[in-house]
Design a protein around this motif. Structure first.
Motif, PDB file in Angstrom:
ATOM      1  N   GLY A 141       0.782  -1.230   0.000  1.00 38.61           N
ATOM      2  CA  GLY A 141       0.000   0.000   0.000  1.00 38.61           C
ATOM      3  C   GLY A 141       0.812   1.277   0.000  1.00 38.61           C
ATOM      4  O   GLY A 141       0.254   2.365   0.006  1.00 38.61           O
ATOM      5  N   GLY A 142       2.119   1.179  -0.025  1.00 39.48           N
ATOM      6  CA  GLY A 142       2.954   2.373  -0.016  1.00 39.48           C
ATOM      7  C   GLY A 142       3.140   2.954  -1.405  1.00 39.48           C
ATOM      8  O   GLY A 142       2.913   2.290  -2.419  1.00 39.48           O
ATOM      9  N   GLU A 143       3.523   4.199  -1.442  1.00 44.70           N
ATOM     10  CA  GLU A 143       3.817   4.849  -2.713  1.00 44.70           C
ATOM     11  C   GLU A 143       5.179   4.358  -3.210  1.00 44.70           C
ATOM     12  O   GLU A 143       5.984   3.833  -2.462  1.00 44.70           O
ATOM     13  N   VAL A 144       5.442   4.587  -4.486  1.00 47.53           N
ATOM     14  CA  VAL A 144       6.679   4.117  -5.094  1.00 47.53           C
ATOM     15  C   VAL A 144       7.512   5.302  -5.563  1.00 47.53           C
ATOM     16  O   VAL A 144       6.991   6.267  -6.118  1.00 47.53           O
ATOM     17  N   ASP A 145       8.825   5.202  -5.354  1.00 48.61           N
ATOM     18  CA  ASP A 145       9.790   6.207  -5.808  1.00 48.61           C
ATOM     19  C   ASP A 145       9.444   7.623  -5.338  1.00 48.61           C
ATOM     20  O   ASP A 145       9.588   8.591  -6.077  1.00 48.61           O
ATOM     21  N   VAL A 146       8.991   7.732  -4.120  1.00 53.01           N
ATOM     22  CA  VAL A 146       8.684   9.033  -3.541  1.00 53.01           C
ATOM     23  C   VAL A 146       9.993   9.716  -3.149  1.00 53.01           C
ATOM     24  O   VAL A 146      10.858   9.113  -2.512  1.00 53.01           O
ATOM     25  N   VAL A 147      10.158  10.958  -3.542  1.00 54.10           N
ATOM     26  CA  VAL A 147      11.352  11.710  -3.169  1.00 54.10           C
ATOM     27  C   VAL A 147      11.167  12.198  -1.732  1.00 54.10           C
ATOM     28  O   VAL A 147      10.183  12.872  -1.421  1.00 54.10           O
ATOM     29  N   PRO A 148      12.088  11.846  -0.831  1.00 51.83           N
ATOM     30  CA  PRO A 148      11.957  12.295   0.561  1.00 51.83           C
ATOM     31  C   PRO A 148      11.949  13.827   0.629  1.00 51.83           C
ATOM     32  O   PRO A 148      12.703  14.493  -0.080  1.00 51.83           O
ATOM     33  N   ALA A 149      11.109  14.368   1.485  1.00 50.88           N
ATOM     34  CA  ALA A 149      11.026  15.821   1.647  1.00 50.88           C
ATOM     35  C   ALA A 149      10.577  16.150   3.063  1.00 50.88           C
ATOM     36  O   ALA A 149       9.965  15.340   3.742  1.00 50.88           O
ATOM     37  N   SER A 150      10.891  17.351   3.495  1.00 50.85           N
ATOM     38  CA  SER A 150      10.395  17.920   4.749  1.00 50.85           C
ATOM     39  C   SER A 150      10.959  17.296   6.010  1.00 50.85           C
ATOM     40  O   SER A 150      10.466  17.561   7.092  1.00 50.85           O
ATOM     41  N   VAL A 151      11.955  16.429   5.905  1.00 49.17           N
ATOM     42  CA  VAL A 151      12.559  15.838   7.095  1.00 49.17           C
ATOM     43  C   VAL A 151      14.067  15.948   6.977  1.00 49.17           C
ATOM     44  O   VAL A 151      14.633  15.680   5.916  1.00 49.17           O
ATOM     45  N   THR A 152      14.704  16.341   8.060  1.00 47.24           N
ATOM     46  CA  THR A 152      16.162  16.339   8.143  1.00 47.24           C
ATOM     47  C   THR A 152      16.548  15.503   9.341  1.00 47.24           C
ATOM     48  O   THR A 152      16.021  15.690  10.439  1.00 47.24           O
ATOM     49  N   ILE A 153      17.455  14.565   9.140  1.00 49.96           N
ATOM     50  CA  ILE A 153      17.950  13.725  10.225  1.00 49.96           C
ATOM     51  C   ILE A 153      19.225  14.375  10.734  1.00 49.96           C
ATOM     52  O   ILE A 153      20.165  14.602   9.968  1.00 49.96           O
ATOM     53  N   HIS A 154      19.263  14.696  12.022  1.00 49.96           N
ATOM     54  CA  HIS A 154      20.401  15.427  12.582  1.00 49.96           C
ATOM     55  C   HIS A 154      21.373  14.491  13.287  1.00 49.96           C
ATOM     56  O   HIS A 154      20.969  13.626  14.061  1.00 49.96           O
ATOM     57  N   LEU A 155      22.657  14.702  13.031  1.00 51.57           N
ATOM     58  CA  LEU A 155      23.736  14.001  13.730  1.00 51.57           C
ATOM     59  C   LEU A 155      24.511  15.018  14.552  1.00 51.57           C
ATOM     60  O   LEU A 155      25.149  15.915  13.997  1.00 51.57           O
TER      61      LEU A 155
ATOM     62  N   GLY B 175      18.231  10.495  -1.396  1.00 50.06           N
ATOM     63  CA  GLY B 175      17.345  11.644  -1.284  1.00 50.06           C
ATOM     64  C   GLY B 175      17.084  12.150   0.116  1.00 50.06           C
ATOM     65  O   GLY B 175      16.360  13.124   0.297  1.00 50.06           O
ATOM     66  N   HIS B 176      17.668  11.524   1.132  1.00 48.95           N
ATOM     67  CA  HIS B 176      17.431  11.936   2.513  1.00 48.95           C
ATOM     68  C   HIS B 176      18.432  13.020   2.921  1.00 48.95           C
ATOM     69  O   HIS B 176      19.615  12.947   2.583  1.00 48.95           O
ATOM     70  N   THR B 177      17.937  14.015   3.646  1.00 48.71           N
ATOM     71  CA  THR B 177      18.765  15.116   4.111  1.00 48.71           C
ATOM     72  C   THR B 177      19.258  14.832   5.521  1.00 48.71           C
ATOM     73  O   THR B 177      18.474  14.434   6.392  1.00 48.71           O
ATOM     74  N   TRP B 178      20.551  15.047   5.722  1.00 49.79           N
ATOM     75  CA  TRP B 178      21.196  14.857   7.027  1.00 49.79           C
ATOM     76  C   TRP B 178      21.883  16.154   7.412  1.00 49.79           C
ATOM     77  O   TRP B 178      22.568  16.770   6.590  1.00 49.79           O
TER      78      TRP B 178
END
Length: 138
Positions: free
Chosen positions: A73-87, A127-130
């Motif tokens: 039921g998930g979408e396919v090839d969705v570009v990650p957006a609106s989230v930043t994972i902080h280290l 595509g994930h922002t860190w």
């Protein structure tokens, strides 16, 4: 990866990343090179090609990820957006350089910030922002 050890207990909030185009196993390899990730657990689909689940430890925290599963039921090839994972790390320059050498793309230059951290942001090949930060060294 030691399959005989139980994963550490989870607390707090754990990001769970969905990786497009069957890139989950490549993402695990990238996060190991870029951020020193240690894979605690891996589950692979019966076809041997899709990553059902991976639990990583990065800098003392957990990150989980899997390939996309549109049949669930998930979408396919969705570009990650609106989230930043902080280290928050001991040496932002070291972590930044390692991430860039591994293939991360700078999107906010690493520099000293007014709040007292050396800070910058990169985008990983999936595509994930860190963001990477550490206290400015005196």
């Amino acid at each position: 990866m030691d399959q005989t050890k139980a994963p550490p207990p989870l607390t707090g909030v754990t990001p769970y990343l969905s990786i497009a185009s069957r890139g989950g196993m490549a993402a695990v390899d990238f996060y190991a090179r870029a951020f020193g990730a240690v894979e605690v657990r891996r589950m692979v689909a019966e076809d041997g090609e899709r990553l059902v689940h991976s639990h990583l430890q990065i800098n003392g925290g957990s990150v989980m990820l899997s390939d996309e599963f549109p049949e669930m039921g998930g979408e396919v090839d969705v570009v990650p957006a609106s989230v930043t994972i902080h280290l928050q790390v001991d040496d932002a320059d070291e972590w930044w350089n390692r991430a860039v050498v591994a293939g991360a793309v700078p999107i906010f230059p690493l520099s000293d910030q007014f709040w007292g951290d050396r800070y910058g942001q990169v985008k990983d090949p999936f595509g994930h922002t860190w963001s990477i930060g550490s206290p400015i060294k005196a």
